[in-house]
Design a protein around this motif. Sequence first.
Motif, PDB file in Angstrom:
ATOM      1  N   GLY A 570       8.609  54.938 -13.468  1.00 14.33           N
ATOM      2  CA  GLY A 570       9.066  56.227 -13.046  1.00 14.33           C
ATOM      3  C   GLY A 570       8.123  57.529 -13.482  1.00 14.33           C
ATOM      4  N   ALA A 571       7.769  57.460 -14.752  1.00 16.45           N
ATOM      5  CA  ALA A 571       6.772  58.688 -15.259  1.00 16.45           C
ATOM      6  C   ALA A 571       5.494  58.400 -14.578  1.00 16.45           C
ATOM      7  N   ASP A 572       4.927  57.184 -14.435  1.00 15.50           N
ATOM      8  CA  ASP A 572       3.601  57.272 -13.874  1.00 15.50           C
ATOM      9  C   ASP A 572       3.676  57.611 -12.360  1.00 15.50           C
ATOM     10  N   ALA A 573       4.758  57.341 -11.660  1.00 16.96           N
ATOM     11  CA  ALA A 573       4.927  57.850 -10.331  1.00 16.96           C
ATOM     12  C   ALA A 573       4.722  59.271 -10.383  1.00 16.96           C
ATOM     13  N   LEU A 574       5.742  59.728 -11.032  1.00 21.86           N
ATOM     14  CA  LEU A 574       5.773  61.273 -11.082  1.00 21.86           C
ATOM     15  C   LEU A 574       4.432  62.107 -11.541  1.00 21.86           C
ATOM     16  N   ARG A 575       3.879  61.431 -12.492  1.00 24.00           N
ATOM     17  CA  ARG A 575       2.585  61.788 -13.087  1.00 24.00           C
ATOM     18  C   ARG A 575       1.610  61.697 -11.758  1.00 24.00           C
ATOM     19  N   ARG A 576       1.314  60.599 -11.023  1.00 24.70           N
ATOM     20  CA  ARG A 576       0.397  60.756  -9.861  1.00 24.70           C
ATOM     21  C   ARG A 576       0.809  61.561  -8.800  1.00 24.70           C
ATOM     22  N   ALA A 577       2.225  61.973  -8.736  1.00 23.65           N
ATOM     23  CA  ALA A 577       2.581  63.138  -7.632  1.00 23.65           C
ATOM     24  C   ALA A 577       2.341  64.346  -7.978  1.00 23.65           C
ATOM     25  N   VAL A 578       2.299  64.516  -9.224  1.00 21.76           N
ATOM     26  CA  VAL A 578       2.011  65.851  -9.768  1.00 21.76           C
ATOM     27  C   VAL A 578       0.498  66.340  -9.435  1.00 21.76           C
ATOM     28  N   LEU A 579      -0.197  64.979  -9.798  1.00 17.27           N
ATOM     29  CA  LEU A 579      -1.669  65.458  -9.645  1.00 17.27           C
ATOM     30  C   LEU A 579      -2.347  65.413  -8.460  1.00 17.27           C
ATOM     31  N   ASP A 580      -1.561  64.631  -7.515  1.00 21.82           N
ATOM     32  CA  ASP A 580      -2.017  64.652  -6.002  1.00 21.82           C
ATOM     33  C   ASP A 580      -1.591  65.900  -5.511  1.00 21.82           C
TER      34      ASP A 580
END
Length: 646
Positions: A570-580
């Motif tokens: 979940g943290a990795d997905a949220l991290r990718r979403a923030v960057l994107d």
Amino acid sequence: MDRTAQLIARPAEYAVAYDPAGPPGPPHFGAPAPGTPHLAALHRRAANVLAGNWTGTSTVPSPGLYPHQWSWDSAFIAIGLRHVSPRRAQTELETLLDAQWGDGRIPHIVFNPSVPLDAYFPSPDFWRSSTAGRAAGAPRTVQTSGIVQPPVHALAAWLVHCADPGLSRARGFLTRVYPRLAAWHRYLLHRRDLGGGGLVSVVHPWEQGMDNAPSWDAPLSRVAPAPARSFRRADLDHGAPEDRPTDLDYGRYVRLATEYRDGGYRDGGVRDAGNHDGRVQDGGHRDHRVQDGGYRDGRVQDGWDEDGLTQDGGYRAGRVQDGGHRDHRVQDGGYRDGRVQDGWDEDGLTQDGGYRAGRVQDGGHRDHRVQDGGYRDGRVQDGWDEDGRKRDGGHEDGPGAGGHGAGGAEFAVEDPAFNALLIASEHALARIAFELGATGTARHARAERLTAALVERLWDPAEGMFFCRDLRGGDPDPGRRPLTGALVPERGVSGLVPLLLPGLPREVATALVRTLRGPHFGLGTTTRLAPSYDLLGEAFDPHRYWRGPAWFNTSWLLERGLRLHGDQAGADALRRAVLDIADTSDFAEYVDPYTGEACGATGFSWTAALTLDLLHDDTTSGTGVMAGPGIPAGTDITALKGGDRG
């Protein structure tokens, strides 16, 4: 264990996501999402935003919409800025702390005198800090607001130090900021515990940072708005009205701020330092552990602070004696090389509080307002301190009674995010104390007590999240002490931010993650970033400021919380979403939680700064190396930013 061993023993490790306890290593990003931008280019663009918003001493959030220095913005900015210039990140925090008031508060705005008054409202001539805030110790040399913002600063200071410990130690960064941060926390814990339950209260929606969140609707409904003709909103010159708070909101904000200002920025705490139940008297801590400057069990007394640091910089454990610095540079109050001697400490302050330059003598305040314990104009004397409080904790004019104009007289709310950030910063301040030679155990213990109070007062197990407590609501006698109030049943992202904390009970953390992923916030299903308000709530608006849009600072906090409590995917997905979404929205202030459409300002500083932080694999390393999808491991970030590390 004997007393000395207790004081020098290394405290138990607190494994927190924002300060990893383990060795640095590559992150587990998972596969890049489709369309993920090249992260090296994203890094350059984010660094350019911060460079463009830098004034020489601090960073503005947005040159048009927010042309001054904001308190919690600067903390988040420093967290990202440390990756491209640790020196500038230190300066960011130092500039803010230079505007700290004598009572310990850090104002939410530090005004740039070169900016025209009509560029932002409320402007310096509205706040009148140097006159209205005189009794609270407002600085004379800089104009500020009189309210505060969430206390992210100690956390930011610790992370900035970790980015380049050598530079930090060479400049004495932590040595200089530690007492100011400690004073800031004391102000909040001693002056703002308006409910008597251990938590800090905000006395204005702007203090919590989520200005028009629906959680404030009920508390604000009791506030008569200022007439619309009495102020002009400069924010509408730079933002769409449908993205901003309403005129009615602003009228109430102005009314609350005006009354707080006209009351001399007094806080409506409990009079004479004692709760009505008698738990605190004459400077004692409300949990009965501290009396007359020391712990009741005798562990800390006679001028020793709770971290074991003496007021003259020595250490109780005996490692430093006679005023010496722990690296032996200072002996008998002066430097060994003779630069500072005869009772002057290393930053030019005398042991009796005077300045070496001769501006202050005999205990006077450096702006010459205080002599011999009182104001020069005679208003405060004979045992009254410079901010109008008696030495036993009482106010001369009794603001503890919560009278007209005192902070909290009309609006007093215990907010979960504000208190969670204070707890996180208490843990960080413990790390700072340990770096300076103390154990930090007392601060970790305080953070644990505050976490327990947060759960006791603001947690709703049936709803699976934290709620604000309106201390003036739901009480037939709002004038009595201590205030009890009632929870405000509005689901906001503030109630999820405590996921950041390491001491949460397991069942609380599990329920928070379930709520975050459920239909009210939809993270990972209907939304990629957490919305600021309940997707199913009647007040939800995907574009209007804190009534629905997703913000990057709260997503950064939640990413840390998910990682801390074991949800790596979940943290990795949220991290990718923030960057994107930071990339595609041009570092927007906030975005539509469904579409990612930019709202508010673009080129927003904390969005760029937290993007930089999430691009780095080891958030405490000062090596200048990052890795991730699109950037090979070992890439030197100094090459990406195009300048030196200072």
